[in-house]
Design an enzyme around this catalytic site. Structure first.
Site, PDB file in Angstrom:
ATOM      1  N   ASN A   7       6.852   2.636   8.652  1.00 28.10           N
ATOM      2  CA  ASN A   7       8.183   3.242   8.641  1.00 28.10           C
ATOM      3  C   ASN A   7       8.500   3.626   7.199  1.00 28.10           C
ATOM      4  O   ASN A   7       8.762   2.761   6.374  1.00 28.10           O
ATOM      5  CB  ASN A   7       9.211   2.227   9.188  1.00 28.10           C
ATOM      6  CG  ASN A   7      10.642   2.715   9.029  1.00 28.10           C
ATOM      7  OD1 ASN A   7      10.884   3.894   8.756  1.00 28.10           O
ATOM      8  ND2 ASN A   7      11.589   1.812   9.192  1.00 28.10           N
ATOM      9  N   TRP A   8       8.437   4.935   6.948  1.00 22.00           N
ATOM     10  CA  TRP A   8       8.674   5.391   5.568  1.00 22.00           C
ATOM     11  C   TRP A   8      10.146   5.352   5.184  1.00 22.00           C
ATOM     12  O   TRP A   8      10.486   5.578   4.037  1.00 22.00           O
ATOM     13  CB  TRP A   8       8.142   6.817   5.402  1.00 22.00           C
ATOM     14  CG  TRP A   8       6.666   6.876   5.148  1.00 22.00           C
ATOM     15  CD1 TRP A   8       5.780   5.850   5.195  1.00 22.00           C
ATOM     16  CD2 TRP A   8       5.913   8.045   4.793  1.00 22.00           C
ATOM     17  NE1 TRP A   8       4.516   6.299   4.880  1.00 22.00           N
ATOM     18  CE2 TRP A   8       4.574   7.642   4.637  1.00 22.00           C
ATOM     19  CE3 TRP A   8       6.235   9.384   4.594  1.00 22.00           C
ATOM     20  CZ2 TRP A   8       3.557   8.538   4.283  1.00 22.00           C
ATOM     21  CZ3 TRP A   8       5.228  10.288   4.250  1.00 22.00           C
ATOM     22  CH2 TRP A   8       3.903   9.863   4.091  1.00 22.00           C
ATOM     23  N   LYS A   9      11.026   5.137   6.160  1.00 25.89           N
ATOM     24  CA  LYS A   9      12.471   5.203   5.885  1.00 25.89           C
ATOM     25  C   LYS A   9      12.776   6.559   5.220  1.00 25.89           C
ATOM     26  O   LYS A   9      12.120   7.538   5.544  1.00 25.89           O
ATOM     27  CB  LYS A   9      12.915   4.007   5.043  1.00 25.89           C
ATOM     28  CG  LYS A   9      12.396   2.699   5.635  1.00 25.89           C
ATOM     29  CD  LYS A   9      13.022   1.491   5.062  1.00 25.89           C
ATOM     30  CE  LYS A   9      12.453   0.262   5.769  1.00 25.89           C
ATOM     31  NZ  LYS A   9      13.104  -0.964   5.389  1.00 25.89           N
ATOM     32  N   HIS A  91      17.309   0.292  14.420  1.00 28.19           N
ATOM     33  CA  HIS A  91      16.837  -0.348  13.184  1.00 28.19           C
ATOM     34  C   HIS A  91      18.033  -0.997  12.479  1.00 28.19           C
ATOM     35  O   HIS A  91      19.137  -0.457  12.509  1.00 28.19           O
ATOM     36  CB  HIS A  91      16.162   0.679  12.279  1.00 28.19           C
ATOM     37  CG  HIS A  91      15.466   0.044  11.115  1.00 28.19           C
ATOM     38  ND1 HIS A  91      16.142  -0.366   9.989  1.00 28.19           N
ATOM     39  CD2 HIS A  91      14.170  -0.293  10.922  1.00 28.19           C
ATOM     40  CE1 HIS A  91      15.281  -0.920   9.150  1.00 28.19           C
ATOM     41  NE2 HIS A  91      14.080  -0.895   9.686  1.00 28.19           N
ATOM     42  N   GLU A  93      18.955  -1.077   9.532  1.00 29.01           N
ATOM     43  CA  GLU A  93      19.659  -0.233   8.555  1.00 29.01           C
ATOM     44  C   GLU A  93      20.608   0.722   9.267  1.00 29.01           C
ATOM     45  O   GLU A  93      21.678   1.053   8.747  1.00 29.01           O
ATOM     46  CB  GLU A  93      18.631   0.514   7.683  1.00 29.01           C
ATOM     47  CG  GLU A  93      17.993  -0.450   6.678  1.00 29.01           C
ATOM     48  CD  GLU A  93      16.567  -0.130   6.279  1.00 29.01           C
ATOM     49  OE1 GLU A  93      16.111   1.013   6.491  1.00 29.01           O
ATOM     50  OE2 GLU A  93      15.890  -1.041   5.765  1.00 29.01           O
ATOM     51  N   GLU A 166      12.875  -8.020  13.825  1.00 30.67           N
ATOM     52  CA  GLU A 166      12.978  -7.802  12.382  1.00 30.67           C
ATOM     53  C   GLU A 166      14.192  -8.561  11.846  1.00 30.67           C
ATOM     54  O   GLU A 166      15.311  -8.026  11.852  1.00 30.67           O
ATOM     55  CB  GLU A 166      13.161  -6.311  12.088  1.00 30.67           C
ATOM     56  CG  GLU A 166      11.999  -5.444  12.485  1.00 30.67           C
ATOM     57  CD  GLU A 166      11.928  -4.201  11.610  1.00 30.67           C
ATOM     58  OE1 GLU A 166      10.924  -4.041  10.913  1.00 30.67           O
ATOM     59  OE2 GLU A 166      12.876  -3.416  11.600  1.00 30.67           O
ATOM     60  N   GLY A 172      12.637  -5.695   3.433  1.00 33.20           N
ATOM     61  CA  GLY A 172      12.729  -5.202   2.058  1.00 33.20           C
ATOM     62  C   GLY A 172      12.988  -6.297   1.036  1.00 33.20           C
ATOM     63  O   GLY A 172      13.296  -6.008  -0.114  1.00 33.20           O
ATOM     64  N   SER A 208       8.993  -7.264   5.454  1.00 28.69           N
ATOM     65  CA  SER A 208       8.114  -7.617   4.331  1.00 28.69           C
ATOM     66  C   SER A 208       6.688  -7.942   4.764  1.00 28.69           C
ATOM     67  O   SER A 208       6.043  -8.824   4.193  1.00 28.69           O
ATOM     68  CB  SER A 208       8.716  -8.782   3.523  1.00 28.69           C
ATOM     69  OG  SER A 208       9.954  -8.383   2.964  1.00 28.69           O
ATOM     70  N   GLY A 229       7.452  -1.482   6.534  1.00 29.22           N
ATOM     71  CA  GLY A 229       8.223  -0.553   5.718  1.00 29.22           C
ATOM     72  C   GLY A 229       7.515  -0.222   4.425  1.00 29.22           C
ATOM     73  O   GLY A 229       6.586   0.594   4.397  1.00 29.22           O
TER      74      GLY A 229
HETATM   75  P1  PGA Z   1       9.835  -3.742   4.950  1.00 28.17           P
HETATM   76  O1  PGA Z   1      10.649  -2.919   6.078  1.00 28.17           O
HETATM   77  O2  PGA Z   1       8.416  -3.877   5.441  1.00 28.17           O
HETATM   78  O3  PGA Z   1       9.936  -2.913   3.722  1.00 28.17           O
HETATM   79  O4  PGA Z   1      10.500  -5.074   4.833  1.00 28.17           O
HETATM   80  C1  PGA Z   1      10.435  -3.168   7.441  1.00 28.17           C
HETATM   81  C2  PGA Z   1      11.317  -2.292   8.285  1.00 28.17           C
HETATM   82  O5  PGA Z   1      12.466  -2.042   7.908  1.00 28.17           O
HETATM   83  O6  PGA Z   1      10.903  -1.815   9.366  1.00 28.17           O
END
Ligand code: PGA
Length: 249
Positions: A7-9, A91, A93, A166, A172, A208, A229
């Site tokens: 997931n590149w966000k 998600h 976020e 998650e 993150g 993470s 991510g």
């Molecule tokens: P991260 O993000 O691996 O950077 O913690 C995971 C995600 O938000 O899907």
């Protein structure tokens, strides 16, 4: 079969896509791993064209209607048309920063499934919720919405629903959940999905995930894959994680 989904966000562009494509083998090296990459919406068409066919391209969000007056939203039918194979819904976020609630997450997942996309519903508790001993209740509430929506999960389109656990505090942060925490929540989600949907949906872990901790995560029988991510911005990072997923299948 394990799913490794990058997931590149809101990161990356055509240059990173090119670098990514050149770092991937032409054929899938792991018959038991499905590799997917969720890129920002403006890059979806380019990703489908530039990445090898065995890499599934997906969207980071999706609307429930196929068309209409929904400025800024993403049609699942259009995602199919440009060659996407999956979409992420709910998600953390989206929930925390853009006010999406459980109902929206579920409607988005349903929209993806109805259009024949694989849908990935993200669930997970915040640090405060975990510290208050409410992690399991929060995840139950997030899944109950899906049950209440009455969406058939085994659609004839071949659509597939996956759950990604998650924990918000692990995303993150560089601090993944411990394997025992992941296993306990996966078990909880397995029980809930059997109760709510009559089937045990595959459950991924996200938060993470990196080449350093992938082995201990995939050592869990319950981990049907990982949502990755920041480590997915480097093609070698994602390849390492997929290799671990295959090695410990
Ligand atoms: P991260 O993000 O691996 O950077 O913690 C995971 C995600 O938000 O899907």
């Amino acid at each position: 079969m394990r799913h490794v989904i990058g997931n590149w966000k809101m990161n990356g562009g055509e240059a990173l896509l090119r670098e990514f494509a050149s770092g991937l083998p032409g054929e899938c090296p792991w018959p038991d791993v499905r590799l997917g990459l969720a890129v920002p919406a403006p890059l979806l068409g380019a990703a489908v064209r530039m990445l090898p066919d065995w890499v599934r391209v997906g969207a980071q969000n999706v609307h429930w209607e196929e068309a209409g007056a929904f400025t800024g939203e993403i049609s699942p039918a259009l995602l199919r048309e440009v060659g996407c194979r999956f979409a992420i819904a709910g998600h953390s976020e989206r929930r925390a920063l853009f006010g999406e609630d459980d109902a929206a997450a579920v409607r988005r997942l349903s929209g993806a499934l109805r259009s024949g996309l694989t849908g990935i519903l993200c669930v997970g508790e915040s640090r405060r919720e975990r510290e208050a001993g409410r992690a399991e209740d929060v995840v139950e509430r997030q899944l109950r919405g899906l049950a209440d929506a009455g969406e058939p999960l085994d659609l004839e389109t071949g659509a597939e629903a996956l759950i990604a656990y998650e924990p918000v505090w692990a995303i993150g942060s560089g601090e993944a959940a411990r394997p025992d925490q992941i296993a306990a929540m996966h078990e909880h989600i397995g029980r809930l999905s059997l109760r709510f949907f009559g089937t045990v949906l595959p459950v991924l872990y996200g938060g993470s995930v990196s080449g350093d901790n992938a082995a201990e995560i995939f050592a869990l029988n319950s981990a049907a894959g990982a949502l990755v991510g920041s480590a997915s911005l480097d093609v070698r990072g994602l390849i390492n994680i997929a290799s671990e997923a295959s090695r410990i299948a």
